[in-house]
Design a protein around this motif. Structure first.
Motif, PDB file in Angstrom:
ATOM      1  N   GLY A   1       0.845  -1.236  -0.123  1.00 55.36           N
ATOM      2  CA  GLY A   1       0.108   0.067  -0.046  1.00 55.36           C
ATOM      3  C   GLY A   1       0.753   1.271  -0.104  1.00 55.36           C
ATOM      4  O   GLY A   1       0.462   2.223   0.212  1.00 55.36           O
ATOM      5  N   VAL A   2       1.833   1.202  -0.418  1.00 53.77           N
ATOM      6  CA  VAL A   2       3.053   2.475  -0.601  1.00 53.77           C
ATOM      7  C   VAL A   2       2.482   2.964  -1.936  1.00 53.77           C
ATOM      8  O   VAL A   2       2.790   2.648  -2.800  1.00 53.77           O
ATOM      9  N   LYS A   3       2.236   4.460  -1.727  1.00 52.13           N
ATOM     10  CA  LYS A   3       1.807   5.383  -2.771  1.00 52.13           C
ATOM     11  C   LYS A   3       2.794   6.554  -2.662  1.00 52.13           C
ATOM     12  O   LYS A   3       3.221   6.934  -1.425  1.00 52.13           O
ATOM     13  N   THR A   4       2.669   7.411  -3.710  1.00 53.39           N
ATOM     14  CA  THR A   4       3.013   8.705  -3.663  1.00 53.39           C
ATOM     15  C   THR A   4       2.565   9.621  -2.505  1.00 53.39           C
ATOM     16  O   THR A   4       3.278  10.274  -1.905  1.00 53.39           O
ATOM     17  N   ASP A   5       1.220   9.470  -2.279  1.00 55.70           N
ATOM     18  CA  ASP A   5       0.764  10.276  -1.391  1.00 55.70           C
ATOM     19  C   ASP A   5       0.760   9.808   0.372  1.00 55.70           C
ATOM     20  O   ASP A   5       0.337  10.450   1.166  1.00 55.70           O
ATOM     21  N   ASN A   6       1.551   8.763   0.383  1.00 58.07           N
ATOM     22  CA  ASN A   6       1.767   8.457   1.845  1.00 58.07           C
ATOM     23  C   ASN A   6       3.203   8.138   1.994  1.00 58.07           C
ATOM     24  O   ASN A   6       3.764   7.790   3.128  1.00 58.07           O
ATOM     25  N   ILE A   7       4.063   8.017   0.897  1.00 57.53           N
ATOM     26  CA  ILE A   7       5.680   7.709   1.278  1.00 57.53           C
ATOM     27  C   ILE A   7       6.301   8.398   2.036  1.00 57.53           C
ATOM     28  O   ILE A   7       7.302   7.951   2.803  1.00 57.53           O
ATOM     29  N   ARG A   8       5.975   9.781   1.971  1.00 57.06           N
ATOM     30  CA  ARG A   8       6.632  10.529   3.215  1.00 57.06           C
ATOM     31  C   ARG A   8       6.354  10.524   4.454  1.00 57.06           C
ATOM     32  O   ARG A   8       7.546  10.284   5.271  1.00 57.06           O
ATOM     33  N   GLU A   9       5.194  10.144   4.805  1.00 60.27           N
ATOM     34  CA  GLU A   9       4.755   9.736   6.181  1.00 60.27           C
ATOM     35  C   GLU A   9       5.549   8.490   6.565  1.00 60.27           C
ATOM     36  O   GLU A   9       6.247   8.602   7.689  1.00 60.27           O
ATOM     37  N   ILE A  10       5.506   7.469   5.767  1.00 62.04           N
ATOM     38  CA  ILE A  10       6.281   6.201   5.873  1.00 62.04           C
ATOM     39  C   ILE A  10       7.608   6.482   6.172  1.00 62.04           C
ATOM     40  O   ILE A  10       8.480   6.043   7.090  1.00 62.04           O
ATOM     41  N   ALA A  11       8.446   7.301   5.511  1.00 60.01           N
ATOM     42  CA  ALA A  11       9.959   7.598   5.513  1.00 60.01           C
ATOM     43  C   ALA A  11      10.106   8.341   6.803  1.00 60.01           C
ATOM     44  O   ALA A  11      10.847   8.005   7.742  1.00 60.01           O
ATOM     45  N   GLU A  12       9.149   9.206   7.228  1.00 58.19           N
ATOM     46  CA  GLU A  12       9.477   9.989   8.589  1.00 58.19           C
ATOM     47  C   GLU A  12       9.236   8.996   9.617  1.00 58.19           C
ATOM     48  O   GLU A  12       9.759   9.132  10.829  1.00 58.19           O
ATOM     49  N   ALA A  13       8.477   7.962   9.325  1.00 53.16           N
ATOM     50  CA  ALA A  13       8.469   6.805  10.458  1.00 53.16           C
ATOM     51  C   ALA A  13       9.817   6.299  10.633  1.00 53.16           C
ATOM     52  O   ALA A  13       9.772   5.196  11.615  1.00 53.16           O
TER      53      ALA A  13
ATOM     54  N   ALA B   1       6.978  -0.794  -3.872  1.00 58.50           N
ATOM     55  CA  ALA B   1       5.743  -0.144  -4.479  1.00 58.50           C
ATOM     56  C   ALA B   1       5.370  -1.012  -5.502  1.00 58.50           C
ATOM     57  O   ALA B   1       6.339  -0.921  -6.524  1.00 58.50           O
ATOM     58  N   GLY B   2       4.243  -1.714  -5.392  1.00 59.55           N
ATOM     59  CA  GLY B   2       3.920  -2.510  -6.941  1.00 59.55           C
ATOM     60  C   GLY B   2       2.899  -1.971  -7.663  1.00 59.55           C
ATOM     61  O   GLY B   2       3.113  -1.319  -8.719  1.00 59.55           O
ATOM     62  N   SER B   3       1.607  -1.912  -7.085  1.00 60.59           N
ATOM     63  CA  SER B   3       0.438  -1.320  -8.083  1.00 60.59           C
ATOM     64  C   SER B   3       0.820   0.259  -8.283  1.00 60.59           C
ATOM     65  O   SER B   3       0.601   0.820  -9.383  1.00 60.59           O
ATOM     66  N   ALA B   4       1.379   0.853  -7.214  1.00 59.64           N
ATOM     67  CA  ALA B   4       1.487   2.535  -7.362  1.00 59.64           C
ATOM     68  C   ALA B   4       2.442   2.829  -8.482  1.00 59.64           C
ATOM     69  O   ALA B   4       2.325   3.863  -9.037  1.00 59.64           O
ATOM     70  N   ILE B   5       3.373   1.907  -8.835  1.00 60.24           N
ATOM     71  CA  ILE B   5       4.204   2.177  -9.861  1.00 60.24           C
ATOM     72  C   ILE B   5       3.754   1.446 -11.275  1.00 60.24           C
ATOM     73  O   ILE B   5       3.717   2.178 -12.351  1.00 60.24           O
ATOM     74  N   PHE B   6       3.680   0.037 -11.257  1.00 55.98           N
ATOM     75  CA  PHE B   6       3.286  -0.572 -12.544  1.00 55.98           C
ATOM     76  C   PHE B   6       1.710  -0.406 -13.052  1.00 55.98           C
ATOM     77  O   PHE B   6       1.401  -0.490 -14.137  1.00 55.98           O
ATOM     78  N   ASN B   7       0.926   0.094 -12.113  1.00 57.79           N
ATOM     79  CA  ASN B   7      -0.458   0.601 -12.688  1.00 57.79           C
ATOM     80  C   ASN B   7      -0.460   1.939 -13.315  1.00 57.79           C
ATOM     81  O   ASN B   7      -1.384   2.482 -13.449  1.00 57.79           O
ATOM     82  N   THR B   8       0.778   2.631 -13.298  1.00 61.51           N
ATOM     83  CA  THR B   8       0.795   4.070 -13.892  1.00 61.51           C
ATOM     84  C   THR B   8       1.392   3.863 -15.544  1.00 61.51           C
ATOM     85  O   THR B   8       2.034   3.083 -15.779  1.00 61.51           O
ATOM     86  N   ASP B   9       0.872   4.841 -16.290  1.00 64.48           N
ATOM     87  CA  ASP B   9       1.575   4.874 -17.623  1.00 64.48           C
ATOM     88  C   ASP B   9       3.039   5.341 -17.705  1.00 64.48           C
ATOM     89  O   ASP B   9       3.847   5.023 -18.496  1.00 64.48           O
ATOM     90  N   ASP B  10       3.626   6.150 -16.629  1.00 71.76           N
ATOM     91  CA  ASP B  10       4.788   6.975 -16.718  1.00 71.76           C
ATOM     92  C   ASP B  10       5.447   6.491 -15.322  1.00 71.76           C
ATOM     93  O   ASP B  10       5.397   6.944 -14.607  1.00 71.76           O
TER      94      ASP B  10
END
Ligand SMILES: O=C(CO)[C@@H](O)[C@H](O)COP(=O)(O)O
Length: 228
Positions: A179-191, A198-207
């Motif tokens: 469940g790691v996404k662009t909109d929560n990765i910062r909070e996860i790093a700060e923890a 990241a699987g779907s967050a990267i491979f399910n995008t076009d770019d």
């Protein structure tokens, strides 16, 4: 603190074009290839094994391959993945009969060793094996499938793991997966995480490049916030 690493999970890649998908995501700036191995026994799903890892190496992949074993038992597959060109091999402590021996087996094979913790698995498994760990991987979903939602309680577990690592004399990566996404990765790093699957967050995008760049921009903010 270790540099942040982005590790796309190929579970969400197009398996019919796996070599090309891995090339594309590495060319887009990924650091590590995250390789999910499921046995339809430890987890209710079935994926890929050492032959596919070896095929990626023969295809020309030189980036680290981070093999996450969701299998039980673990030792035979550890041996096979060492031979297949794995860089990291991690397994779930409750899936091994002899945790210390399995970690040593990985290191003796020249790979980096790690333990993986499901959301409800206690961190106390690390107590007597810190000296044999190169990585601690916290699952932020229950293992078996891509595309699930990040379980928020994992943030506290990350903070606890970060404290334990920092208080030790060892250089141990702290990886997060699920469940790691662009909109929560910062909070996860700060923890406290430093390695991000990241699987779907990267491979399910076009770019892929745009997504990885956006993740890196968030990680840069996290780095400033934690004062590194
Ligand atoms: O190990 C697993 C699932 O068991 C993960 O690596 C998932 O594949 C991550 O997928 P996303 O949640 O990022 O889509």
């Amino acid at each position: 603190m270790n540099p942040y690493l982005i590790a796309p999970s190929i579970l969400s890649a197009d398996f019919a074009r796996l070599g090309e998908e891995v090339d594309n995501v590495l060319n887009a700036g990924a650091d590590v290839v995250h390789f999910d191995v499921m046995d339809n026994h430890y987890v209710p799903n079935l994926t890929i094994g050492p032959m596919v890892c070896e095929a990626l190496r023969k295809h020309g992949v030189t980036a680290p391959i981070d093999v996450h074993l969701m299998v039980s038992p673990v030792d035979d597959l550890i041996r096979m993945f060492i031979d297949a060109g794995a860089s990291y091999i991690t397994f779930h402590p409750e899936a091994s009969n002899h945790i210390d021996r399995s970690l040593q087996l990985i290191r003796d094979g020249g790979c980096k060793a790690g333990l993986v913790f499901n959301p409800a698995t206690p961190l106390s498994y690390i107590d007597h094996v810190m000296d044999k760990l190169d990585m601690i991987l916290l699952m932020s979903v229950n293992p078996g499938f891509g595309g699930q939602k990040f379980i928020p309680g994992t943030l506290d577990k990350l903070r606890e793991a970060r404290k334990r690592i920092d208080a030790s004399n060892y250089n141990i990566r702290l990886e997060i997966d699920g469940g790691v996404k662009t909109d929560n990765i910062r909070e996860i790093a700060e923890a406290g995480a430093d390695t991000f699957v990241a699987g779907s967050a990267i491979f399910n995008t076009d770019d892929y490049r745009a997504t990885i760049d956006a993740m890196r921009a968030e990680l840069e903010q996290a780095r400033r916030a934690v004062g590194q």
